[in-house]
Design a protein around this motif. Sequence first.
Motif, mmCIF file in Angstrom:
data_model
loop_
_atom_site.group_PDB
_atom_site.id
_atom_site.type_symbol
_atom_site.label_atom_id
_atom_site.label_comp_id
_atom_site.label_asym_id
_atom_site.label_seq_id
_atom_site.Cartn_x
_atom_site.Cartn_y
_atom_site.Cartn_z
ATOM 1 N N ALA A 162 -4.046 5.219 -12.616
ATOM 2 C CA ALA A 162 -4.553 4.169 -11.714
ATOM 3 C C ALA A 162 -3.690 2.664 -11.712
ATOM 4 N N VAL A 210 -0.527 3.642 -9.897
ATOM 5 C CA VAL A 210 -0.494 3.219 -8.445
ATOM 6 C C VAL A 210 -0.671 1.942 -7.836
ATOM 7 N N ARG A 211 -1.444 1.336 -8.740
ATOM 8 C CA ARG A 211 -1.177 -0.455 -8.776
ATOM 9 C C ARG A 211 0.016 -0.908 -8.525
ATOM 10 N N LEU A 248 2.333 -2.473 -5.956
ATOM 11 C CA LEU A 248 2.380 -4.027 -5.739
ATOM 12 C C LEU A 248 4.191 -4.050 -5.468
ATOM 13 N N ARG A 283 5.067 -3.280 -2.105
ATOM 14 C CA ARG A 283 4.570 -4.368 -1.279
ATOM 15 C C ARG A 283 5.593 -5.449 -1.301
ATOM 16 N N LYS A 285 7.014 -8.625 1.676
ATOM 17 C CA LYS A 285 7.511 -9.972 1.184
ATOM 18 C C LYS A 285 8.967 -10.494 1.287
ATOM 19 N N ILE A 303 -1.716 -8.579 -2.597
ATOM 20 C CA ILE A 303 -2.996 -7.986 -2.485
ATOM 21 C C ILE A 303 -3.331 -7.995 -1.095
ATOM 22 N N GLU A 304 -3.886 -6.758 -0.701
ATOM 23 C CA GLU A 304 -4.441 -6.724 0.669
ATOM 24 C C GLU A 304 -5.907 -6.243 0.566
ATOM 25 N N LEU A 331 -8.075 1.318 -0.758
ATOM 26 C CA LEU A 331 -7.174 2.769 -0.694
ATOM 27 C C LEU A 331 -7.458 3.375 -2.046
ATOM 28 N N HIS A 357 -6.899 2.023 -5.697
ATOM 29 C CA HIS A 357 -6.746 0.568 -5.514
ATOM 30 C C HIS A 357 -7.889 -0.420 -5.994
ATOM 31 N N PHE A 358 -8.394 -0.258 -7.310
ATOM 32 C CA PHE A 358 -9.234 -0.883 -7.888
ATOM 33 C C PHE A 358 -8.963 -2.509 -7.789
ATOM 34 N N PHE A 359 -7.594 -2.740 -7.872
ATOM 35 C CA PHE A 359 -7.114 -4.023 -7.812
ATOM 36 C C PHE A 359 -7.461 -4.833 -6.612
ATOM 37 N N GLU A 360 -7.932 -4.404 -5.586
ATOM 38 C CA GLU A 360 -8.071 -5.129 -4.417
ATOM 39 C C GLU A 360 -9.513 -4.583 -3.511
#
Lengths: 451, 293, 289
Positions: free
Chosen positions: A241, A244-245, A249, A252, A257, C7-8, C34, C37-40
């Motif tokens: 997890a 994936v985060r 990030l 992205r 950006k 973050i989206e 998604l 994607h716990f973070f968002e």
Amino acid sequence: MAVKGTDIKDKLPGTNCKECGMPTCFGFAMKLASGKAEPDNCPYLDPQVREELEDLLAPPMKLVTIGSGAQAVSIGEEEVMFRHEKTFFHAPGFALLISDNETEEEIAGKIKRIRELQFDRVGINLKADLLALHFTSGEVARYVALVKKVATEASDIGVVLISEDTEALLKALDAYGAEKKPLLYPVTADNIVKITEYIKEKPTPVGVKAGSVEEVAALTAKLRAAGIEEIVLDPDSKNLAEAVRDQTLIRRAALKKGFRPLGFPSITFPCFMTEEKQEEVLLAAGLIAKYAGIVVLSNMESHSIFPLLVERLNIYTDPRRPMTVEEKVYEINEPDKNAPVIVTTNFALTYFAVSSEMEISKVPSYLCIQDTEGLCVLAAWSTGKFTADTISSYIKRSGIADKISHRNLIIPGYVAQIKGELEEELPDWQIIVGAREATGIPAMLKLGVKY
Amino acid sequence: MILIGENINIMVKVISKALEERNPEPIQKLAIAQTEAGVDFLDLNLGPARKDGEAQMEWLVRTVQEASTLPLSLDTTNPVAMEAGLAICRDKALINSASGKQESIEKMLPLAQKYSAGVIISVLNDEGIPSDAAGRAESIMETISTANELGISNEDIWVDPILLPVSVDQQQVVEYMEFVKMLADLAPGVKSTVGLSNLSNGTPGELRGILNRTYMIMIGRCGQYSAIVDAFDKELISINKGEMTGITELVHKVMDGEDIDTASLSSKERDYVKTAAVIMGKVLYSHSWLELD
Amino acid sequence: MAYEAAIETYSGKVEEVTIGKGEDSLRVGGETTLPFHFFEGRLPNPPKLALEVSHQRQLDRSEEAFKAEIISLQLLGTDAEGKDIEEIAAMTAEIVRSVGVPVIVYGTGEPERDRELLPKVAEACAGEGLLLGPVKKENYREIAAACLKYDHRLIAQTPLDVNATKQLNIMLTKEGISTDRIVIDPLSSALGYGMEYSYSAMERIKLAALAHNDKMLQMPIIANIGGECWKVKEAKEDDAQGVLWEGITALCFILAGANILILRSPHTYKLIQQILSKHLKNYDNREGY
Ligand code: SF4
């Protein structure tokens, strides 16, 4: 967020003088954006604009190459978050971990294995790419010996040098040779100054490790300030997890950006995330799908590396182009003169499904694969690429007739309607309508096709 | 927008039969009807015209010219048939079409120069149909350069960016618009055209018209010069004449991403708004797009 | 330039579908972001695993199988055993009522056959909250009617075509099936045999649901992979390789957005379960798995 022609056209002189070889400045802008021209091709750019252009045109994620020569692995330069948006470009490198604590035999065995574990699929050679040499023994001499051994015995395979002890790491670099571009890992907040100094003289790619994406970015900013751009990132994710985060990030930040400090590929360590073999394989599988640039594995056995290689192939297949196999007569289960003959299209999935079922049937047979530009049976038929006239001309040029004593040809059930026409085009042949779905093939072959 | 009537097409049974029997009547009727409907060109689509193409094209051009004064767009992949037609066209004709494929460059483009005809050049090349605006630009620039070298001026080039069905690939439909927007900058002076009905291929028949019409409004705003259309779509002709400004403005608003209060709209206006949203890729296409809120 | 996490957050939310009945029921879907994607966003229900049981193998596999959180009965092949529709329906009901976990029933996949068979199964299992399918554009009306009447959930199947998926969901809702009673099956191919097509179809569906708030694609996704994976030669010739073949396929689809996975091998089942329990920790204290 690859730059577009429309974004740069206003920076060009706008005189449409054609000296760059394009009819208009805008045309030149499009060429620049697609990487098919250099700013230098326009003689009328002022130096400041040229610099701006070069910056704009730099890919948002840098391409980093590890190793040298034909076996070098290039990663990065990705353009999208999801493969359906375009495609993923540079498949991750698979690295096999070797610790200097392992015995001679174990080490020799691993070197042998990475060479031997090669697989062929649709004419593509699948294999692992890299060795990751890990300093765990505490004896620098031992580590250096391992590095030297690999440098001589596996000089064609790129390496990752892994050592928390910076002295040992730099010694290993010297022993291995920076000109062969090993990946030096890890660069951390503690050793960044030292490593920066060192590799200014001996440039080679570095792997930056820190406890979070943000901290990684802080370190790469320093490296970039020192002119170092060959970087891969490790945000030290502890589980899937987190991985994936972090991977999401990073990508992205780079693509959406345009954040340069994170515009690099990554390295991941499923080998350190778990002790369990199967779990490690699945973590690797997850990382392949989710943006890893390098995947380091503690072990590679045929049954574990092969599915990962196939996954990598699948995920990095360009969705804009259908996968094809070569047009030719494939021999399955060692066929002889009496073996049945099946014809179908060269869409890779059609080929896989049909050939796999033919193998399962254990019936010796021929599979004639016709080039239909990668279309499946129905699509090829409806666009005129798999019709009586194209099939007949293919069968004639395929040479299948010389391999068999009968003249029976099995066509896919989906094109049953062309049987009559095909019989007209191939008067010597008897046309047999086969199964619609590949799964029906074994039954059909085993029953003995009734001629 | 300059409209080219698509209705004389060998794929239509009546036409192929008339052609075979050399019976002018059904064809002339269609030519007259399209002329009266108000299109600017008549497309004569012979398809591949493998057998007897030359004679067919000659006869077809003569037959149509007897019935209509409109200029013609000759539509066949057979260069011999094309030349036979061009040789007897009264007015400046349009070659439909050439492309960046090597074969086309060698056989079709020279005809445009020889007969000083207009020529539709598609973005297709030997590598297939480019997948985005940049790819289209790259392909067409090369073909245009080649055409220029052959002595064909930009004014005689009608670029066909190739439109794919919205039910197949919405992204491509958006990329098409991006490309049309840049065309004037890419190659000043070139014209553009498109087989508009392609957009709605694969869509249930009764819903095709609104897709085509909405898209005509949208690409018109992007700078599209002409389109090959169903001449008997009255609403389409009327929109093109500028008689339905309310609808046109609504579609423009959707393109600009403006919020639209659909409650105050008539059901027809709502349909146009929904259709434009689908074409813009804001809503995933499904056959029932008009029924969703 | 300072780092700022990209973050989206999404305007859409996946429907939460309940399958099974009473205390034994469980929920799938419900996420606002998604996979992983716990973070968002929120992912209230972890992916659910079902173990496939065919009628033929039901007896010898029952012990392992019944520990699964969902059982998936595959009716394919029951015809070949010469059973008629009534028999199959009765047999199915017997199993469903004895297992004590929610049950998925996959019919034969032949639209004509399923048009008759699945309504009978629905009737025989009235009130059990089955997840029943595959419902296709050729037979959705009849099966939808039976599901409404006997209170089941549907698996809407369309082959790798997001537009067609949406269309079938629209047709089902027109029949009166609410969106929280539909699960999408975009057809799942095995690793090496077209997995990437299914993978991208799932990603597109999930993005349409979340980022575009497309109501007609906000149903949870099911990936029926057991049969697909174990029929390939790479799995057949080597069991250990087969488990990884199935496991990798499963994990890829979880990452692409699948909410329910149907597996065949109990070993794969345990492996995926282990991955989910160890690696899907609610590590940042947001509401999550
Ligand atoms: S050389 Fe420079 S100024 Fe001249 S057309 Fe090319 S881009 Fe424009």
